[in-house]
Design a protein around this motif. Sequence first.
Motif, short mmCIF file in Angstrom:
data_model
loop_
_atom_site.label_atom_id
_atom_site.label_comp_id
_atom_site.label_asym_id
_atom_site.label_seq_id
_atom_site.Cartn_x
_atom_site.Cartn_y
_atom_site.Cartn_z
N ALA A 193 12.37 59.48 -42.22
CA ALA A 193 13.65 60.10 -42.56
C ALA A 193 13.89 61.38 -41.77
O ALA A 193 15.03 61.69 -41.39
CB ALA A 193 13.70 60.38 -44.06
N PHE A 194 12.83 62.12 -41.52
CA PHE A 194 12.97 63.44 -40.91
C PHE A 194 13.10 63.38 -39.39
O PHE A 194 13.30 64.41 -38.74
CB PHE A 194 11.79 64.32 -41.33
N GLU A 195 13.02 62.17 -38.83
CA GLU A 195 13.21 62.02 -37.39
C GLU A 195 14.70 62.09 -37.03
O GLU A 195 15.07 62.65 -36.01
CB GLU A 195 12.62 60.70 -36.92
N ASP A 196 15.54 61.52 -37.89
CA ASP A 196 16.99 61.55 -37.69
C ASP A 196 17.62 61.25 -39.04
O ASP A 196 17.85 60.09 -39.38
CB ASP A 196 17.41 60.52 -36.64
N MET A 197 17.89 62.30 -39.82
CA MET A 197 18.34 62.10 -41.19
C MET A 197 19.70 61.40 -41.25
O MET A 197 19.95 60.60 -42.15
CB MET A 197 18.38 63.43 -41.93
N GLN A 198 20.56 61.69 -40.31
CA GLN A 198 21.88 61.06 -40.32
C GLN A 198 21.76 59.55 -40.13
O GLN A 198 22.37 58.76 -40.85
CB GLN A 198 22.79 61.65 -39.25
N ALA A 199 20.95 59.13 -39.16
CA ALA A 199 20.74 57.70 -38.93
C ALA A 199 20.03 57.07 -40.12
O ALA A 199 20.33 55.94 -40.51
CB ALA A 199 19.94 57.50 -37.65
N PHE A 200 19.08 57.79 -40.68
CA PHE A 200 18.34 57.30 -41.84
C PHE A 200 19.29 57.01 -43.00
O PHE A 200 19.13 56.01 -43.71
CB PHE A 200 17.30 58.33 -42.26
N GLU A 202 22.18 55.88 -42.98
CA GLU A 202 22.94 54.65 -42.78
C GLU A 202 22.10 53.41 -43.09
O GLU A 202 22.64 52.37 -43.49
CB GLU A 202 23.44 54.59 -41.34
N ALA A 203 20.80 53.51 -42.91
CA ALA A 203 19.90 52.37 -43.14
C ALA A 203 18.57 52.90 -43.67
O ALA A 203 17.56 52.86 -42.98
CB ALA A 203 19.70 51.57 -41.86
N PRO A 204 18.55 53.41 -44.90
CA PRO A 204 17.37 54.11 -45.40
C PRO A 204 16.19 53.20 -45.73
O PRO A 204 16.36 52.03 -46.08
CB PRO A 204 17.89 54.79 -46.68
N VAL A 205 15.01 53.78 -45.58
CA VAL A 205 13.75 53.17 -46.03
C VAL A 205 13.50 53.73 -47.42
O VAL A 205 13.40 54.95 -47.59
CB VAL A 205 12.60 53.53 -45.08
N THR A 206 13.39 52.87 -48.44
CA THR A 206 13.43 53.34 -49.81
C THR A 206 12.28 52.77 -50.65
O THR A 206 11.48 51.97 -50.16
CB THR A 206 14.78 52.97 -50.45
N ASN A 207 12.25 53.15 -51.92
CA ASN A 207 11.14 52.71 -52.78
C ASN A 207 11.58 52.36 -54.19
O ASN A 207 10.77 52.29 -55.10
CB ASN A 207 10.08 53.83 -52.87
N GLY A 208 12.88 52.15 -54.40
CA GLY A 208 13.40 51.88 -55.73
C GLY A 208 13.39 50.42 -56.10
O GLY A 208 12.77 49.59 -55.43
N PRO A 209 14.08 50.07 -57.17
CA PRO A 209 14.15 48.67 -57.61
C PRO A 209 14.78 47.75 -56.57
O PRO A 209 14.52 46.55 -56.56
CB PRO A 209 15.01 48.73 -58.87
N TYR A 210 15.62 48.33 -55.69
CA TYR A 210 16.30 47.55 -54.66
C TYR A 210 16.10 48.22 -53.31
O TYR A 210 15.78 49.41 -53.21
CB TYR A 210 17.80 47.45 -54.94
N TRP A 217 25.15 47.97 -45.23
CA TRP A 217 26.29 48.85 -45.51
C TRP A 217 27.38 48.59 -44.49
O TRP A 217 27.32 49.02 -43.35
CB TRP A 217 25.85 50.30 -45.47
N GLN A 218 28.37 47.85 -44.92
CA GLN A 218 29.56 47.63 -44.11
C GLN A 218 30.61 48.59 -44.64
O GLN A 218 31.22 48.36 -45.69
CB GLN A 218 30.04 46.18 -44.23
N HIS A 219 30.82 49.67 -43.93
CA HIS A 219 31.65 50.76 -44.43
C HIS A 219 33.03 50.27 -44.86
O HIS A 219 33.69 49.49 -44.17
CB HIS A 219 31.79 51.85 -43.37
#
Length: 541
Positions: A193-200, A202-210, A217-219
């Motif tokens: 995430a800290f490499e490019d937060m803005q790009a992150f 848009e397509a985050p790496v996450t750990n939640g239920p989904y 994300w189609q804006h």
Amino acid sequence: MRMKRLLQGVAVTAALAMGLTACGGGDSDTAAAADGDYVVTAHNIEPQNGLIPTNTNEIGGGRVVDLLYTGLYSYAEDGSLQPELAESVVSEDNITWTVKIKPGTTFSNGEEVTAQSFVDAWNYGADSDNAQKSQYFFETIKGYEESDANGADTLSGLTVVDDHTFTVELQGPESDFPMRLGYSAYMPLPTVAFEDMQAFGEAPVTNGPYTLAENGWQHNVQIELVPNEDYEGPREPANGGITFKIYDSFESAYADLQSGNLDVLGEMPPNALQNYQDDFPERNTSRAYAGNATMVIPSYLEEFQGEAGQLRRKAISMAIDRQQIIDQIFFGTKEVATEFTAPVIEGYNAEIPGSEVLEYNPEEAKKLWEQANEISPWPEGKVLKYTSNIDGAGNKEYITAIVNQLSGNLGIEAELDAVTTFKEMRDKVGQDALEGISRAGWKGDYPSLYNFLGPLYATGASSNDGRYSNPEFDAKLQEGLEAGSVEEGAKIFNEAQEILFQDLPVVPLWYQAAQAAWSENVDNVVLGWDGKPLYHQITGK
């Protein structure tokens, strides 16, 4: 003056005294027979920012972020804490807290969630250089003042002990500190995430239920979430995914719900409030929740400053017939506000001194407006603009009613300043670009009186839309934070509300209740303490 945040309720549980009425909603037998592979379609609006926990403070992004990430705790249906990654959060003095997290959990890219994942995310959120919407949530941690002043990018109060342990040293004692930790601002982030937060975002790496589906994300169209197979916690998905369809109006969403092109709508457009229970028999629910609607009167507008400005604020409040609007536009589904928080929050008091300014009294309102003009005349020909997005349910209708009341009762010209989307309105508010009053409201981040006061009215707070500042109010908040008990703190926070009634940085309008309806394709739709559907529980039939 920087203020701490406090969460009303005990450290591990804080059940809200809320009523729940529902039709539908399955029992365990129904759930057992339900289709767990069904992908649920649900209404949403376009998020204002990327899907980053520390930069999300509005409902469009909040619905998504809450499902993509998990932190130390989450909130159960009644608002109580339920453990997610927390093994323990303990303290001997309510100042230094030791946090132990569960080992072996991972982000969706396989990286382990560690103590460092939390500390890095919190430091990022607290760093003013990153301009995160939830920066204010970290002001309670030791070192915030110094880091903000000196440009440091870490908080001295955060210390990693080992891979699964970190400590949090606060600026002062707060017995309720664990309660806030279910809010999204406190979620962990992976190193990528800290490499490019803005790009992150848009397509985050996450750990939640989904997790976010590939190209999910189609804006302005949809956001597609799929179950996280590695998630182990109290919010395990009972469906095959959630696809949030982005709408620019609740009316079009309601039409899609009727035609079967949408499964869940968590808010009703005003023109459906009278009939939605008939339109969706046995497939609807209504619940009071921790939310309110207000009107912001910016302190940076000259016409609302000084003694004349105070008189005008009171005049505007007393010129509004709240009950008439609730009855005619919202069909009685809301409740006239008597203070600045919400009745479902522990410590609520409906009889705070000064609250008579919320009573409808057009004669007194006109008198106050005229008194203000004797001190400082209202500019000739000036129109009082009421800025609001019109993609929200009922916004256009109720604000049109209010400006008509203000025009008639105060003898001025008032009009709706309509903007198309919520994002556009929030951008205008954030740029201090309001030319008049503005639509506002608050849905609790966590079940707390303070959460309805500090983030909105403390000097420099992140959601202080009108840029209100009163040292006396700030000091009273500080006093409440340092109270010896939750009950004592609530009394002091209500004393702080007395100051708000004198200044009226916003005009409280009404308390909120959520109405939801769903298609024949789904079941087990339940609204939580904050009025949002518990999406992970929804099943296909």
